[in-house]
Motif scaffolding. Structure first.
Motif, mmCIF file in Angstrom:
data_model
loop_
_atom_site.group_PDB
_atom_site.id
_atom_site.type_symbol
_atom_site.label_atom_id
_atom_site.label_comp_id
_atom_site.label_asym_id
_atom_site.label_seq_id
_atom_site.Cartn_x
_atom_site.Cartn_y
_atom_site.Cartn_z
ATOM 1 N N GLN A 59 -6.845 -37.629 -2.265
ATOM 2 C CA GLN A 59 -8.267 -37.733 -1.921
ATOM 3 C C GLN A 59 -9.059 -38.319 -3.086
ATOM 4 O OE1 GLN A 59 -10.328 -34.913 0.695
ATOM 5 N NE2 GLN A 59 -11.480 -34.257 -1.085
ATOM 6 N N THR A 60 -9.873 -39.299 -2.788
ATOM 7 C CA THR A 60 -10.863 -39.796 -3.740
ATOM 8 C C THR A 60 -12.192 -39.865 -3.009
ATOM 9 O OG1 THR A 60 -10.470 -42.131 -3.190
ATOM 10 C CG2 THR A 60 -9.164 -41.189 -5.000
ATOM 11 N N ALA A 61 -13.269 -39.669 -3.719
ATOM 12 C CA ALA A 61 -14.602 -39.720 -3.106
ATOM 13 C C ALA A 61 -15.535 -40.481 -4.030
ATOM 14 C CB ALA A 61 -15.127 -38.307 -2.859
ATOM 15 N N SER A 62 -16.309 -41.387 -3.446
ATOM 16 C CA SER A 62 -17.235 -42.177 -4.257
ATOM 17 C C SER A 62 -18.407 -42.630 -3.408
ATOM 18 C CB SER A 62 -16.514 -43.389 -4.860
ATOM 19 O OG SER A 62 -15.913 -44.180 -3.843
ATOM 20 N N LEU A 63 -19.527 -42.890 -4.074
ATOM 21 C CA LEU A 63 -20.728 -43.406 -3.417
ATOM 22 C C LEU A 63 -20.640 -44.923 -3.427
ATOM 23 C CD1 LEU A 63 -23.221 -42.018 -2.184
ATOM 24 C CD2 LEU A 63 -24.388 -42.357 -4.379
ATOM 25 N N VAL A 64 -20.686 -45.541 -2.235
ATOM 26 C CA VAL A 64 -20.492 -46.987 -2.124
ATOM 27 C C VAL A 64 -21.555 -47.581 -1.212
ATOM 28 C CG1 VAL A 64 -17.993 -46.748 -2.422
ATOM 29 C CG2 VAL A 64 -18.952 -46.825 -0.106
ATOM 30 N N GLU A 65 -21.689 -48.904 -1.268
ATOM 31 C CA GLU A 65 -22.533 -49.604 -0.298
ATOM 32 C C GLU A 65 -21.795 -49.665 1.034
ATOM 33 O OE1 GLU A 65 -23.911 -53.419 -1.439
ATOM 34 O OE2 GLU A 65 -25.122 -52.688 -3.116
ATOM 35 N N ALA A 66 -22.491 -49.328 2.105
ATOM 36 C CA ALA A 66 -21.853 -49.289 3.422
ATOM 37 C C ALA A 66 -21.435 -50.689 3.867
ATOM 38 C CB ALA A 66 -22.799 -48.675 4.442
ATOM 39 N N ARG A 87 -8.246 -41.163 1.777
ATOM 40 C CA ARG A 87 -7.021 -40.377 1.678
ATOM 41 C C ARG A 87 -5.795 -41.235 1.968
ATOM 42 N NH1 ARG A 87 -11.196 -39.119 4.892
ATOM 43 N NH2 ARG A 87 -10.272 -37.776 6.477
ATOM 44 N N LEU A 88 -4.698 -40.930 1.295
ATOM 45 C CA LEU A 88 -3.390 -41.479 1.621
ATOM 46 C C LEU A 88 -2.518 -40.288 1.988
ATOM 47 C CD1 LEU A 88 -1.386 -43.889 1.733
ATOM 48 C CD2 LEU A 88 -0.761 -43.305 -0.626
ATOM 49 N N VAL A 89 -1.936 -40.337 3.178
ATOM 50 C CA VAL A 89 -1.111 -39.232 3.652
ATOM 51 C C VAL A 89 0.354 -39.652 3.611
ATOM 52 C CG1 VAL A 89 -0.670 -37.627 5.548
ATOM 53 C CG2 VAL A 89 -2.994 -38.455 5.133
ATOM 54 N N LYS A 90 1.185 -38.777 3.065
ATOM 55 C CA LYS A 90 2.617 -39.049 2.956
ATOM 56 C C LYS A 90 3.402 -37.971 3.689
ATOM 57 C CE LYS A 90 2.483 -41.257 -1.619
ATOM 58 N NZ LYS A 90 3.074 -41.252 -2.970
ATOM 59 N N GLU A 91 4.589 -38.335 4.125
ATOM 60 C CA GLU A 91 5.566 -37.355 4.581
ATOM 61 C C GLU A 91 6.692 -37.382 3.566
ATOM 62 O OE1 GLU A 91 8.043 -35.950 8.522
ATOM 63 O OE2 GLU A 91 7.476 -38.047 8.323
ATOM 64 N N GLY A 92 6.707 -36.373 2.694
ATOM 65 C CA GLY A 92 7.613 -36.435 1.555
ATOM 66 C C GLY A 92 7.122 -37.509 0.604
ATOM 67 N N LEU A 113 -16.483 -32.208 0.541
ATOM 68 C CA LEU A 113 -16.111 -33.552 0.995
ATOM 69 C C LEU A 113 -16.274 -34.602 -0.094
ATOM 70 C CD1 LEU A 113 -17.471 -33.577 4.646
ATOM 71 C CD2 LEU A 113 -15.101 -33.525 3.890
ATOM 72 N N VAL A 114 -17.004 -34.297 -1.120
ATOM 73 C CA VAL A 114 -17.137 -35.249 -2.232
ATOM 74 C C VAL A 114 -16.390 -34.751 -3.465
ATOM 75 C CG1 VAL A 114 -19.281 -36.223 -1.370
ATOM 76 C CG2 VAL A 114 -19.384 -34.273 -2.902
ATOM 77 N N ASP A 115 -15.492 -33.787 -3.285
ATOM 78 C CA ASP A 115 -14.633 -33.268 -4.347
ATOM 79 C C ASP A 115 -13.293 -34.002 -4.275
ATOM 80 O OD1 ASP A 115 -12.885 -31.850 -5.957
ATOM 81 O OD2 ASP A 115 -13.529 -29.882 -5.267
ATOM 82 N N PRO A 116 -12.858 -34.667 -5.350
ATOM 83 C CA PRO A 116 -11.631 -35.468 -5.285
ATOM 84 C C PRO A 116 -10.326 -34.672 -5.399
ATOM 85 C CG PRO A 116 -12.583 -35.623 -7.469
ATOM 86 C CD PRO A 116 -13.553 -34.812 -6.645
ATOM 87 N N THR A 117 -10.383 -33.340 -5.356
ATOM 88 C CA THR A 117 -9.165 -32.548 -5.444
ATOM 89 C C THR A 117 -8.197 -32.947 -4.332
ATOM 90 O OG1 THR A 117 -10.410 -30.682 -6.349
ATOM 91 C CG2 THR A 117 -8.231 -30.193 -5.434
ATOM 92 N N PRO A 118 -6.899 -33.224 -4.642
ATOM 93 C CA PRO A 118 -5.945 -33.617 -3.594
ATOM 94 C C PRO A 118 -5.811 -32.555 -2.515
ATOM 95 C CG PRO A 118 -5.043 -34.059 -5.774
ATOM 96 C CD PRO A 118 -6.289 -33.246 -5.985
ATOM 97 N N GLY A 119 -5.475 -33.020 -1.292
ATOM 98 C CA GLY A 119 -5.320 -32.111 -0.169
ATOM 99 C C GLY A 119 -6.568 -32.055 0.677
ATOM 100 N N PRO A 120 -6.509 -31.348 1.806
ATOM 101 C CA PRO A 120 -7.691 -31.193 2.663
ATOM 102 C C PRO A 120 -8.840 -30.544 1.902
ATOM 103 C CG PRO A 120 -5.706 -30.518 3.830
ATOM 104 C CD PRO A 120 -5.306 -30.734 2.406
ATOM 105 N N ALA A 121 -10.053 -30.723 2.408
ATOM 106 C CA ALA A 121 -11.258 -30.230 1.720
ATOM 107 C C ALA A 121 -11.459 -28.740 1.968
ATOM 108 C CB ALA A 121 -12.476 -31.010 2.186
#
Length: 210
Positions: A59-66, A87-92, A113-121
């Protein structure tokens, strides 16, 4: 990518792994994320009888231009600022798909939702965060189309030569019609089997009832 096995007289053969079920309506069941902790990508794994780890989602979160498509979905002027939660989701070790959700800042500022900690929010994931903030999701629209991947997507998803991707556009609304999320997903085509289960409508019957 598949598993290998040896067969007498045939040598080593590659067995293609059964694609993951990519659920339709069922993956968004409120009981899964509101009352439990089964976020969407985990719901797909459970339905497929496959294991998972929560940290298989980055997970990464950033403020961007739409971008134009994002601004249009949210009803914002082009170039307005939105939060992009990628997010990038992997299986293994194998990536299955990427997903970037775009939110209005006033809906998610200061939330997980703006916390970059990996995994679901957190417990219940992003939809639970919106629910707790007073934005309960009520309606979704999904658009799907297949296309050739970009060179960046080939590298990110570790795609074999010639494999297409399936792009998803998901718009999520509250009961009042407010768009609280617009998401763009890019899925490796061979790694998913899309499954939908829904009640068949009868608009003529509905009109008579009115």
């Amino acid at each position: 990518m598949g598993c290998t096995s040896s067969s007498r007289g045939h040598g080593t053969v590659v067995r293609q792994r059964v694609p993951l079920k990519r659920l339709g309506i069922a993956r968004y069941d409120k009981a899964k994320w509101r009352d439990g902790d089964e976020v969407a990508f985990i719901a797909d794994r459970v339905a497929s009888g496959r294991g998972y780890r929560r940290n298989e989602q980055t997970q990464t979160a950033s403020l961007v231009e739409a971008p134009p498509v994002v601004a249009a979905a949210h009803g914002l002027p082009e170039g307005a600022e939105v939060y992009a939660r990628a997010r990038l989701v992997k299986e293994g070790d194998q990536p299955t798909h990427s997903l970037t959700s775009y939110y209005r800042p006033e809906h998610v500022e200061g939330t997980r939702l703006v916390d970059p900690t990996p995994g679901p929010a957190g417990r219940g994931g992003g939809f639970r965060v919106l629910y707790d903030a007073g934005y309960e999701i009520d309606l979704m629209k999904e658009e799907l189309f297949a296309r050739a991947p970009t060179p960046e997507e080939v590298k990110l998803l570790q795609l074999p030569p010639g494999e297409p991707v399936v792009e998803l556009h998901r718009t999520t609304y509250t009961a009042s019609g407010t768009v609280v999320e617009f998401a763009i997903g890019v899925h490796a085509a061979s790694r998913f089997a899309w499954e939908y289960d829904f009640k068949v409508p009868d608009s003529a019957k509905d009109q008579k009832g009115q």
